[in-house]
Structures are given as structure tokens and as C-alpha cells.
Design an enzyme around this catalytic site. Structure first.
Site, PDB file in Angstrom:
ATOM      1  N   ASP A  99       0.913  -1.164  -0.043  1.00 42.97           N
ATOM      2  CA  ASP A  99       0.133   0.108   0.104  1.00 42.97           C
ATOM      3  C   ASP A  99       0.860   1.235   0.112  1.00 42.97           C
ATOM      4  O   ASP A  99       1.890   1.423   0.825  1.00 42.97           O
ATOM      5  CB  ASP A  99      -0.989   0.032   1.122  1.00 42.97           C
ATOM      6  CG  ASP A  99      -1.958   1.031   0.977  1.00 42.97           C
ATOM      7  OD1 ASP A  99      -2.495   1.367  -0.130  1.00 42.97           O
ATOM      8  OD2 ASP A  99      -2.461   1.521   2.127  1.00 42.97           O
ATOM      9  N   HIS A 106      -3.914  13.930   0.916  1.00 45.87           N
ATOM     10  CA  HIS A 106      -4.147  13.041   2.127  1.00 45.87           C
ATOM     11  C   HIS A 106      -2.809  13.035   3.008  1.00 45.87           C
ATOM     12  O   HIS A 106      -3.148  13.389   4.335  1.00 45.87           O
ATOM     13  CB  HIS A 106      -4.449  11.505   1.606  1.00 45.87           C
ATOM     14  CG  HIS A 106      -4.296  10.725   2.520  1.00 45.87           C
ATOM     15  ND1 HIS A 106      -5.273  10.513   3.578  1.00 45.87           N
ATOM     16  CD2 HIS A 106      -3.728   9.819   3.036  1.00 45.87           C
ATOM     17  CE1 HIS A 106      -5.162   9.557   4.519  1.00 45.87           C
ATOM     18  NE2 HIS A 106      -4.062   8.967   4.060  1.00 45.87           N
ATOM     19  N   ARG A 115       0.906  16.192  13.394  1.00 48.34           N
ATOM     20  CA  ARG A 115       2.065  16.957  13.672  1.00 48.34           C
ATOM     21  C   ARG A 115       1.677  18.408  13.598  1.00 48.34           C
ATOM     22  O   ARG A 115       2.270  19.069  12.573  1.00 48.34           O
ATOM     23  CB  ARG A 115       3.163  16.572  12.800  1.00 48.34           C
ATOM     24  CG  ARG A 115       3.712  15.143  13.154  1.00 48.34           C
ATOM     25  CD  ARG A 115       4.889  14.880  11.958  1.00 48.34           C
ATOM     26  NE  ARG A 115       4.455  14.989  10.478  1.00 48.34           N
ATOM     27  CZ  ARG A 115       3.908  13.956   9.854  1.00 48.34           C
ATOM     28  NH1 ARG A 115       3.666  13.003  10.366  1.00 48.34           N
ATOM     29  NH2 ARG A 115       3.430  14.220   8.328  1.00 48.34           N
ATOM     30  N   GLU A 173     -10.500   3.770   3.635  1.00 45.18           N
ATOM     31  CA  GLU A 173      -9.576   4.576   2.789  1.00 45.18           C
ATOM     32  C   GLU A 173      -9.894   4.253   1.228  1.00 45.18           C
ATOM     33  O   GLU A 173      -9.866   2.983   0.757  1.00 45.18           O
ATOM     34  CB  GLU A 173      -8.015   4.183   3.173  1.00 45.18           C
ATOM     35  CG  GLU A 173      -7.863   4.760   4.441  1.00 45.18           C
ATOM     36  CD  GLU A 173      -6.126   4.673   4.708  1.00 45.18           C
ATOM     37  OE1 GLU A 173      -5.450   3.915   3.945  1.00 45.18           O
ATOM     38  OE2 GLU A 173      -5.785   5.463   5.716  1.00 45.18           O
ATOM     39  N   GLU A 175      -9.243   4.086  -2.141  1.00 43.93           N
ATOM     40  CA  GLU A 175      -7.829   3.863  -3.082  1.00 43.93           C
ATOM     41  C   GLU A 175      -8.077   3.382  -4.397  1.00 43.93           C
ATOM     42  O   GLU A 175      -9.157   2.595  -4.689  1.00 43.93           O
ATOM     43  CB  GLU A 175      -6.878   3.106  -2.212  1.00 43.93           C
ATOM     44  CG  GLU A 175      -6.591   3.466  -0.815  1.00 43.93           C
ATOM     45  CD  GLU A 175      -5.484   2.850  -0.250  1.00 43.93           C
ATOM     46  OE1 GLU A 175      -4.889   2.134  -0.699  1.00 43.93           O
ATOM     47  OE2 GLU A 175      -5.449   2.881   1.070  1.00 43.93           O
ATOM     48  N   ASP A 207      -9.280   0.092   1.673  1.00 43.91           N
ATOM     49  CA  ASP A 207      -8.261  -0.285   2.887  1.00 43.91           C
ATOM     50  C   ASP A 207      -8.860   0.073   4.101  1.00 43.91           C
ATOM     51  O   ASP A 207      -8.602   1.200   4.895  1.00 43.91           O
ATOM     52  CB  ASP A 207      -6.894   0.467   2.726  1.00 43.91           C
ATOM     53  CG  ASP A 207      -5.913   0.254   3.682  1.00 43.91           C
ATOM     54  OD1 ASP A 207      -5.885  -0.881   4.132  1.00 43.91           O
ATOM     55  OD2 ASP A 207      -5.163   1.023   3.871  1.00 43.91           O
ATOM     56  N   GLN A 214      -4.293   1.323  15.047  1.00 48.34           N
ATOM     57  CA  GLN A 214      -3.234   1.760  14.156  1.00 48.34           C
ATOM     58  C   GLN A 214      -2.372   2.775  14.927  1.00 48.34           C
ATOM     59  O   GLN A 214      -0.918   2.571  15.040  1.00 48.34           O
ATOM     60  CB  GLN A 214      -3.689   2.393  12.824  1.00 48.34           C
ATOM     61  CG  GLN A 214      -2.737   2.896  11.879  1.00 48.34           C
ATOM     62  CD  GLN A 214      -3.319   3.529  10.731  1.00 48.34           C
ATOM     63  OE1 GLN A 214      -4.431   3.510  10.877  1.00 48.34           O
ATOM     64  NE2 GLN A 214      -2.326   4.187  10.049  1.00 48.34           N
ATOM     65  N   TYR A 218       1.578   1.591  15.905  1.00 45.03           N
ATOM     66  CA  TYR A 218       2.556   1.746  14.305  1.00 45.03           C
ATOM     67  C   TYR A 218       3.771   2.408  14.644  1.00 45.03           C
ATOM     68  O   TYR A 218       4.570   2.086  13.730  1.00 45.03           O
ATOM     69  CB  TYR A 218       1.697   2.589  13.525  1.00 45.03           C
ATOM     70  CG  TYR A 218       1.864   4.124  13.447  1.00 45.03           C
ATOM     71  CD1 TYR A 218       1.353   4.913  14.571  1.00 45.03           C
ATOM     72  CD2 TYR A 218       2.605   4.764  12.553  1.00 45.03           C
ATOM     73  CE1 TYR A 218       1.691   6.161  14.647  1.00 45.03           C
ATOM     74  CE2 TYR A 218       2.579   5.910  12.619  1.00 45.03           C
ATOM     75  CZ  TYR A 218       2.138   6.663  13.660  1.00 45.03           C
ATOM     76  OH  TYR A 218       2.355   8.205  13.670  1.00 45.03           O
ATOM     77  N   THR A 318      -4.481   6.307   0.231  1.00 43.99           N
ATOM     78  CA  THR A 318      -6.146   7.096   0.163  1.00 43.99           C
ATOM     79  C   THR A 318      -6.124   8.321  -0.569  1.00 43.99           C
ATOM     80  O   THR A 318      -4.688   9.092  -0.863  1.00 43.99           O
ATOM     81  CB  THR A 318      -6.447   7.609   1.619  1.00 43.99           C
ATOM     82  OG1 THR A 318      -6.134   6.706   2.424  1.00 43.99           O
ATOM     83  CG2 THR A 318      -7.205   8.428   1.622  1.00 43.99           C
TER      84      THR A 318
END
Lengths: 372, 372
Positions: A99, A106, A115, A173, A175, A207, A214, A218, A318
Site C-alpha cells: 500500500d 491526504h 504534527r 480509505e 484507493e 483499505d 493503528q 504503528y 487514500t
């Protein structure tokens, strides 16, 4: 007749009728047409597209020409079923699945969420390489398969330790996926200009993502359980040949990419997606806005010599356009996540040859409650 | 006779001799023994272990008993070859491949290297779940396969932009891999206490790693191109039944794990590895020091309902003990990376039944120069 599935589309799928052994078909209008019957060719008397995909581009072109010729006088009398009467199966056996994360909008939207203090929402590597990770091939399912809400570990913001239970931030997501017909030998990268010799076709790809699972798992090795429970694909593989009329330039890539990623011809794709949530279209992601193209994705993922195989599947990540009503995930909308019994359907259309439009069909999934 | 391959080991592999069609064998001493010939059973007249592995634990136990009985009077007269005379192949077709990060010492060593200011070298999730990512199945190769130095993007510390070229920080990761014989249906997790119904055997695993490629690519979606070019496995799958005598407690897990990860019986494995670099043993990683056990890994990776299949492979992550001469990667030694023509060999032994020791054979690879 359904104009989205005319002679300029002719996607490939696998069907059965009344419990018959699955076989390869194309879709013409609102009918499936059995290809072994139409063409008298045993390659299509198979439960997956893999044997045909492995035969290579010259053969794909030859078969496409033969199908057009055979259907030019209309539907044949044998081996034809209304699409409503058949079961559509996973069209190919998935080898490795990767992926990508190819939408600048996105990646920027998520960067701003995660962030907020960073002046550039994109990470330093993002404009230099198509960032990606490997996902689980075994949980790729065909449109219509129910999606059981996954359980797993998540850490509430105000807790010191994780809790276990059903995901409470279940997302989609939207895609596109690309299917490798002919792979490369280990140690022999696929040059960006050779991508069309390898890419067989494109599909819709959802997805499904458990954002809470997650978020906790992650760092530092990437998403895993938050994604591996299921991915839904559309049952029809639209041949790359049918997407020639949809070719557009990708957005300007600045800074300039390294030579192994430099495109010689347009590899963007002017495909319009829509996301339907419980009967309402909530977003229209434009694939033409994607920063990285499928040819670049394939060149990148093999540049270290990694081999691909017939049935390799890579998805775009995405698809989000610049506007709020063009985002491909719910986390970007900021208006809630999936409840049990929710139904999400992805659809897409694109320009076809001769001023037609072609369709991708749909990738549909309903959320069912978690198993205790 | 090679005592590491006596009647308490009997690993499974796939061999050919003089270009014959590959078939399943066991290893007894320094001979391979053709199993279709020995047992008169067509399951073993196959180029992979997958058909046998899919038959399940009762059958694995029955076949192991039958092999012991058939070999108890020594080597048979037919279907036997000195191991030096045969070619050993990839023993099974790899379905999905997942790599864990289960060594507390390894994760802490890397934490100190990458996050020197953090008081705890482990990230917050590390003691709560076995951190992992999905890797590329297509580049898993059998011992003896040359490893071409990968090319890719890396960003020198003092540069603003990445450069492209051969990796200059090529490393190993000494791991064990575990092979799933019988998978689980989608939506039905494998309980930790049922792991032995699913796990067929164990192998040596060298997760070759290009540290410079990995460092540039891996935020935020994890390692990909830095790992996907090749992983080397040993040709003999040691049955889990042969490792019963190696069972030990895992290190104390504190904080206590969530119930779905709680072990009812010891699932640590007292396996001693060695890493040989250009003829010299440079490290002896002790598998018994691993924080997370294979039963916990399998329970975790299916807890969200993800299906596993016959041939699924999951690896432990780098095995590092507490001492400097027990680390499983070169980055932890701080004494350089792999040069062209370097040869790395992993080996391992473990206690077998009846006070024997059993061997894993070797996972060997030689670095060859990058293709330009």
C-alpha cells in the site's frame, strides 16, 4: 445497456452461477460473458485471472481485440448471464500486497492532524519517494463481503495502559489498486518506462482502517493490525488498455525526482471516484490529483531488486483531492467513524476511448458487529 | 553420523538430485531420505511441504511416529542420498510473511542508538504487544542463494537531498522463523493456547537489512525497501514436536499482558544461535532471552480476525541477548557492515528429547556486488 461497460471497457472478472465452478468472464453492459465460451480458449476456464495475466501484454492486447470483434454484433447466445444472476469472486489470487501513500493532500491532511506544530505537513522523504508498506494479502476480499469490526489493543488518551476491545475508530480509505500481470526476476528492477509491460489492470480498493488500533501499534514499524483485518476490492479488473484515454500528466513534482522515477509519458489517471456512506455520496476523490503515479510506484518497489509476481497488488493509498468534499477517509472529514451496519460503497468512472466513459463497478462492504 | 540430525530431530525439506523434480524429504544424519519412498505416501511427492502442512497436527504426529519407526533400523536402501549430493530448495511456498521485534535487548539497543535522550529505550507500546510489520514474501530465498547488494535512496547525514546507489550499510538480522501449517478462518482469531494446533515448525531466518535505505524511508509507515530485497531461510523445517524438549519459560512479562496474550504453558525456546561472518563466529544469540513467544505472536497477529494460511511465515525479529557478543545484528556491534563477497552463516542447536541435541542446519548467504 449500461454505457459504462461498453466495448471500450471490457473488464475481467471471475463469476459463478448456481454454484458452478468459477470461471473468467468479461462484463458487457449488464451481462457477464464467459470468455472460455466466447473465445474457445481454455485459459479462461480457470477460477482466477492469474493464468491469463501471466501471459503478458502482447497476449492481453490480442485477447482484447478478439473480445471486441466477438461482441461487435451484440451479445452471443451462449455463456451469457445477467450480472444480477451471478456471484462475482475475488478475480485473482493476490501474491504480495503493498500500500502506497501517494496523495499529497491526504498525506498533508494527516500531517496537520498528527504534527500540528510542523510548518511542512509532509515529512522530509515524502516528495522524494513514494512512501509505502507491505500489507496482508490473505485478507483481501471481494466487494460484498461483510467486514467484521476488528478487536485489538488501543490506548485511550487519558489512560496509562492499553485496553482490549472492538475498534471505536473504524475508517475507510478510498484507493485504487493496480494488479501486476507479469512480474520481474529477483535482482532485476522494472524501469519506469517498462511499467506497461507489467501492469495488467486497475481496481477499486477500500483499505479499511482501525485508527485506534493503528495509532497505538504503528511506531516504529508501521501499521499492521489496524489494517490487516480486511481490504475490499471491486470484482472487475479494468485493463490498463481501457485507461489509455484517461492518461493525464501527474502534478508537477518538485523537487525533481531521481532518474529512476522520471516519467517519459503521462502516467496520471483522470479517474473520478465517489464514496457512498449509507446511501449518500459523501466525497468525490479525484485520482488525477495523485502526486505519485502507478509506474513510479512499481519502479520504486522493485528498484532494490525485489521480485514481483503475477497477482501482486499495489494500492495507491487514500485518494484525497484539495477540497473538503474530495477526501478519501473519514478521519480527514472529522465527522465520525463507522457504526455497525453502516455500508460503504466506492465507485469510479473514467474517460474511455471514442468519447465514452468507463466504469469500475463498485467495492461495497457492510460493517458487522465485533465477535466477542 | 551427524548427531544433530538423529531420530529426535527429523526436519522436513525439499530436495532434488541430478535435476530431478523436487520432492519432500527428511534429514537423518548426513543423508536425505525421500519420504514418498520411505512411507509410500503421495503427499510427499510434491515440490513443497504445503500439502503435508495443511493436513494438521494429528497427521504431523502420525507421520513423525511413522518416520521414527521406519528409520529405527537405520537408513533404508532406496530413496536415500548423501546431503552433499542434493540440491535443497525453498521448503514451502510462503503465503504472508510477518516480522516481529520480540527481543527486549535488541529493541533496547536500537532505542539507545536512535533515541539516546529517552530514559526508557523501549517505546510505550513495546511491553504490551509484540510489535511487527508485514514483509515481502516473494523475496524469501533458501540458504546458499547469493544476495545482490540492493540499490536505493539514502540521505547522507550532511546532505539536503537523497542520493541513489548501492547500500553502504548492509546488515544482517539473526532470527528464527515459524511456519504456519494450518491457518485460521477470517474473523476467527487463534487463541494463544491453540497455537500448537497451527504451528508446524521453525527455521533459521536472516532478515538482510539495508540500514541506510531503511533509515530514509521508514517514517511513518515502517521499513520496506530496506528489507524487501531478500530474506534467507534454512532449508530444513524443524518440527515443533522436535522442540518440545527446548521449551522454557519466557522472561517475566511486566506489566502483565492482556488476557489474549497470557500463556498457560512455557512457550520460550532454549535455542542457541551462532552468527558466522567470513568464517569467524562473531555472536551467539540466545533465543531463550526473547520477551515475546511464537504463541503470543500468532495470537496477536490474528486477534483482529486476520486470516493466516498454510505457508504463512512469521519471524521473531533480531535475536539479541544481554551481552555484547550475543547480538543478532551488526548495527548493534558497531563494528562495520557487510562488504561485497562477505559470507554470513546462521546456525542453531537446541535440546532434543532423550538428552540429545538437535540442529537447524544453516542459513547461508554471500553478498555480491550491486547491479549498476
Amino acid at each position: 445497456m449500461n454505457e459504462l461497460f461498453g466495448l471500450t471497457n471490457l473488464p475481467y472478472g471471475v463469476y459463478s452461477v448456481d454454484g458452478s465452478t468459477p470461471r473468467v468472464a468479461t462484463r458487457y453492459g449488464d451481462h457477464v460473458v464467459d470468455l472460455a465460451t466466447l473465445l474457445g480458449d481454455d485459459t479462461f476456464d480457470a477460477p482466477t485471472l492469474n493464468p491469463f495475466m501471466a501471459q503478458g501484454k502482447a497476449r492481453w492486447d490480442e485477447v482484447r481485440t478478439a473480445i471486441v470483434a466477438a461482441l461487435s454484433d451484440g451479445l452471443p447466445t451462449e455463456g451469457v448471464h445477467p450480472v444480477a444472476d451471478v456471484v462475482l469472486h475475488l478475480p485473482f489470487e493476490v501474491a504480495d500486497y503493498v500500500d502506497f501513500y501517494a496523495s499529497e493532500h491526504h498525506a498533508s491532511n494527516l500531517g496537520r492532524l498528527f504534527r500540528p506544530d510542523n510548518p511542512d505537513p509532509l515529512l522530509p522523504n515524502w516528495r522524494h519517494l513514494p512512501v509505502s508498506y507491505t500489507g496482508r494479502a490473505s485478507s483481501v476480499v471481494v466487494s460484498g463481503t461483510d467486514i467484521v469490526r476488528p478487536c485489538g489493543q488501543r490506548k485511550p488518551v487519558d489512560a496509562d495502559v492499553p485496553v482490549f476491545g472492538p475498534s471505536v475508530r473504524l475508517d475507510i480509505e478510498a484507493e485504487l489498486g493496480f494488479v501486476v500481470g507479469v512480474g520481474n526476476a529477483m535482482g532485476t528492477p522494472i524501469a519506469v518506462e517498462d511499467a506497461e509491460q507489467h501492469l495488467f489492470g486497475a481496481i477499486l480498493f477500500n483499505d479499511w482502517s482501525a485508527r485506534d488500533i493503528q495509532a497505538w501499534e504503528y511506531v516504529p514499524l508501521g501499521p499492521h493490525l489496524g489494517k490487516s483485518f480486511a481490504s475490499t476490492i471491486s470484482p472487475w479488473v479494468v485493463p490498463m488498455a481501457a485507461l489509455e484515454a484517461a492518461r493525464v500528466d501527474t502534478p508537477t513534482q518538485d523537487p525533481a525526482v531521481l532518474p529512476y522515477l522520471a516519467l517519459e509519458r503521462p502516467w496520471g489517471l483522470d479517474i473520478d471516484l465517489e464514496v457512498e456512506w449509507n446511501g449518500e455520496v459523501v466525497s468525490r476523490p479525484p485520482y488525477a490529483s495523485m502526486y505519485w503515479s502507478p509506474a513510479q510506484m512499481l519502479a520504486h518497489l522493485t528498484v532494490n531488486g525485489a521480485p514481483t509476481r503475477t497477482g501482486d497488488l499495489f494500492a495507491s493509498g487514500t485518494i484525497s483531492g484539495p477540497e473538503p468534499d474530495q477526501v478519501g477517509s473519514f478521519i480527514e472529514r472529522g465527522q465520525g467513524f463507522l457504526e455497525d451496519d453502516d455500508v460503504v460503497v466506492l465507485r469510479a468512472t473514467a474517460p474511455g476511448a471514442n468519447d465514452t466513459r468507463i466504469g469500475f463497478g463498485e467495492a461495497r462492504g457492510r460493517i458487522t458487529k465485533a465477535r466477542s
